[in-house]
Motif scaffolding. Structure first.
Motif, PDB file in Angstrom:
ATOM      1  N   LEU A 203       0.831  -1.215   0.000  1.00 17.85           N
ATOM      2  CA  LEU A 203       0.000   0.000   0.000  1.00 17.85           C
ATOM      3  C   LEU A 203       0.866   1.266   0.000  1.00 17.85           C
ATOM      4  CD1 LEU A 203      -2.661  -1.118   2.652  1.00 17.85           C
ATOM      5  CD2 LEU A 203      -3.100  -0.742   0.207  1.00 17.85           C
ATOM      6  N   ASP A 204       2.137   1.115   0.338  1.00 21.50           N
ATOM      7  CA  ASP A 204       3.006   2.295   0.489  1.00 21.50           C
ATOM      8  C   ASP A 204       3.047   3.215  -0.731  1.00 21.50           C
ATOM      9  OD1 ASP A 204       3.602   1.716   3.107  1.00 21.50           O
ATOM     10  OD2 ASP A 204       5.503   0.713   2.665  1.00 21.50           O
ATOM     11  N   LEU A 209      -2.759   8.495   3.915  1.00 21.96           N
ATOM     12  CA  LEU A 209      -2.566   9.248   5.165  1.00 21.96           C
ATOM     13  C   LEU A 209      -2.207   8.291   6.290  1.00 21.96           C
ATOM     14  CD1 LEU A 209      -5.667  11.605   5.325  1.00 21.96           C
ATOM     15  CD2 LEU A 209      -3.282  12.324   5.182  1.00 21.96           C
ATOM     16  N   LEU A 210      -2.839   7.113   6.269  1.00 20.92           N
ATOM     17  CA  LEU A 210      -2.652   6.171   7.371  1.00 20.92           C
ATOM     18  C   LEU A 210      -3.309   4.844   7.047  1.00 20.92           C
ATOM     19  CD1 LEU A 210      -5.632   5.903   9.102  1.00 20.92           C
ATOM     20  CD2 LEU A 210      -5.053   8.278   9.536  1.00 20.92           C
ATOM     21  N   ILE A 211      -2.860   3.821   7.758  1.00 16.47           N
ATOM     22  CA  ILE A 211      -3.582   2.546   7.782  1.00 16.47           C
ATOM     23  C   ILE A 211      -4.053   2.345   9.211  1.00 16.47           C
ATOM     24  CG2 ILE A 211      -1.363   1.292   7.917  1.00 16.47           C
ATOM     25  CD1 ILE A 211      -2.865  -1.126   6.761  1.00 16.47           C
ATOM     26  N   VAL A 229       8.262  -2.146   8.910  1.00 15.43           N
ATOM     27  CA  VAL A 229       8.228  -2.716   7.550  1.00 15.43           C
ATOM     28  C   VAL A 229       7.398  -1.844   6.605  1.00 15.43           C
ATOM     29  CG1 VAL A 229       7.588  -4.767   6.208  1.00 15.43           C
ATOM     30  CG2 VAL A 229       8.400  -5.019   8.580  1.00 15.43           C
ATOM     31  N   VAL A 230       6.346  -1.244   7.166  1.00 12.83           N
ATOM     32  CA  VAL A 230       5.390  -0.490   6.349  1.00 12.83           C
ATOM     33  C   VAL A 230       5.673   1.002   6.509  1.00 12.83           C
ATOM     34  CG1 VAL A 230       2.915   0.039   6.204  1.00 12.83           C
ATOM     35  CG2 VAL A 230       3.659  -2.306   6.550  1.00 12.83           C
ATOM     36  N   GLN A 231       5.713   1.727   5.393  1.00 13.88           N
ATOM     37  CA  GLN A 231       5.989   3.169   5.505  1.00 13.88           C
ATOM     38  C   GLN A 231       4.741   3.995   5.796  1.00 13.88           C
ATOM     39  OE1 GLN A 231       8.151   4.245   1.950  1.00 13.88           O
ATOM     40  NE2 GLN A 231       9.875   2.995   2.645  1.00 13.88           N
ATOM     41  N   THR A 232       3.588   3.495   5.380  1.00 16.65           N
ATOM     42  CA  THR A 232       2.340   4.213   5.653  1.00 16.65           C
ATOM     43  C   THR A 232       2.181   4.342   7.174  1.00 16.65           C
ATOM     44  OG1 THR A 232       1.398   3.162   3.686  1.00 16.65           O
ATOM     45  CG2 THR A 232      -0.143   4.182   5.215  1.00 16.65           C
TER      46      THR A 232
END
Ligand code: NPG
Length: 367
Positions: A203-204, A209-211, A229-232
């Motif tokens: 999703l990155d 805006l956010l997860i 691991v996730v940038q979001t």
């Protein structure tokens, strides 16, 4: 102020369209409304628990039971808004039930004092930008139609509900159709596991805006691992049940953003404390929604007007969900809702509308 008693009112509000999340599909919103009757006047509260314990452990009949058996009977003698939750401390949990009772007493008190919810909570704006939460759909074209409709109405932020099998593709489709400028975020309602980290990182590229709440509510450390691991940015909802759990989550690096829902955290006063914790830690916050009627919506809009609520909330207009609201409807104006300025909630249920959606009532007298 002294309470004579509290009336519970079961209401069933048909939704304009089914609302599907990773925990199920709602077609009717069943809610419990509270009317606190005191020597100095009345106040309204709204209990956001669902009819089944699928979002949290609380559910409507459980809330009614704990209110009639323990919570309301504990409020004998002098009471005001700020004393409600501390007086109920010996009863564990049941935050949604406590929040509703606090809200009703606080509303009665503020109406008597001539002070609005917004002023009492510390609101600094008289209108708030609004987002909209878009349920899981049967197909991408159906989703694009819905999102296009909401953007056309003026909503300033779109939140897509996601679950395994409905995540990267819907996000990609919305980005492709509506462009990179749309404020876009996703909400998983705990539907993933840490083992899905690589998948969620897909999703990155979409600049979300956010997860929101990807993992189970108790998995704070796993959220902190996922954040590596996730940038979001990760936003927590279900995991945040108090100001102290918010402080812990922030300290652990489990979230960079917080969704504040007063029902989930045991009331608007605790919600304000969470707001303060977030602000002190430079963590963005926003006001969540639970398909409230105009009663709960009025208080949510007041909370959303606090200075630390820096992201648009799930404070949609009444007609996002309902043909008929129980108060004068909240209407979107250039993507914003106006914060009620009158005493207390600043809105009062309309007797006819209320009657139409009421299933039953029960009076809980206070000795
Ligand atoms: O706009 O009121 C709203 C709904 C926003 O998506 C929304 N709420 O998981 O945050 C959620 C979800 C919800 C609704 C949860 C009802 C529980 C009950």
């Amino acid at each position: 102020m002294k309470l004579d008693g509290v009336e519970l009112r079961w209401v069933e509000m048909p939704l304009r369209s089914p609302f599907r999340t990773s925990f199920g599909t709602q077609t009717v919103r069943q809610l419990l409304l509270l009317r606190a009757v005191a020597d100095e006047g009345e106040g309204w509260g709204e209990c956001v628990a669902m009819s089944e314990p699928v979002y949290s452990s609380e559910y409507q009949e459980g809330c009614a039971d704990v209110l009639r058996r323990y919570l309301v009977p504990a409020l004998t003698g002098e009471v005001d808004g700020i004393s409600v939750v501390p007086r109920l401390k010996k009863y564990y949990g049941h935050r949604m039930a406590k929040a509703a009772l606090e809200m009703a007493v606080l509303d009665a008190e503020l109406r008597a004092r001539g002070v609005s919810f917004g002023r009492e909570l510390g609101a600094t704006r008289d209108r708030v930008p609004c987002g909209v939460s878009v349920g899981i759909m049967n197909s991408i074209p159906e989703l694009l139609d819905a999102v296009g409709g909401y953007l056309g109405e003026g909503y300033v932020r779109i939140k897509l509900k996601i679950e395994p099998g409905w995540d990267v593709e819907p996000v990609r489709a919305v980005r492709e159709r509506f462009g990179d400028e749309v404020l876009l975020q996703v909400d998983a309602n705990t539907a993933y596991a840490l083992a899905d980290a690589r998948h969620l990182a897909r999703l990155d590229p979409f600049d979300l805006l956010l997860i929101e709440q990807p993992l189970d509510e108790e998995e704070l450390l796993a959220h902190a691992e996922l954040a590596k691991v996730v940038q979001t940015p990760i936003c927590l909802d279900e995991s945040i049940t108090s100001a102290s759990s918010a402080a812990d989550a922030i300290r652990l690096g489990a979230c960079q953003i917080v969704n504040i829902k007063p029902g989930r955290v045991g009331g608007y006063l605790e919600a304000r404390r969470i707001h303060d914790v977030c602000a002190a830690n430079n963590i963005a916050a926003w006001c969540g929604g639970m398909l409230e009627t105009g009663i709960g919506r009025a208080a949510n809009v007041a909370l959303a007007a606090l200075p630390g609520c820096t992201l648009p909330g799930d404070t949609s207009a009444s007609d996002r969900y309902y043909k008929l609201d129980v108060t004068e409807p909240f209407v979107l104006d250039d993507g914003h809702l106006t914060v009620p300025a009158g005493p207390g909630l600043g809105v009062t249920p309309l007797p006819e509308a209320l009657e139409e959606v009421t299933v039953k009532t029960e009076w809980i007298p206070l000795a």
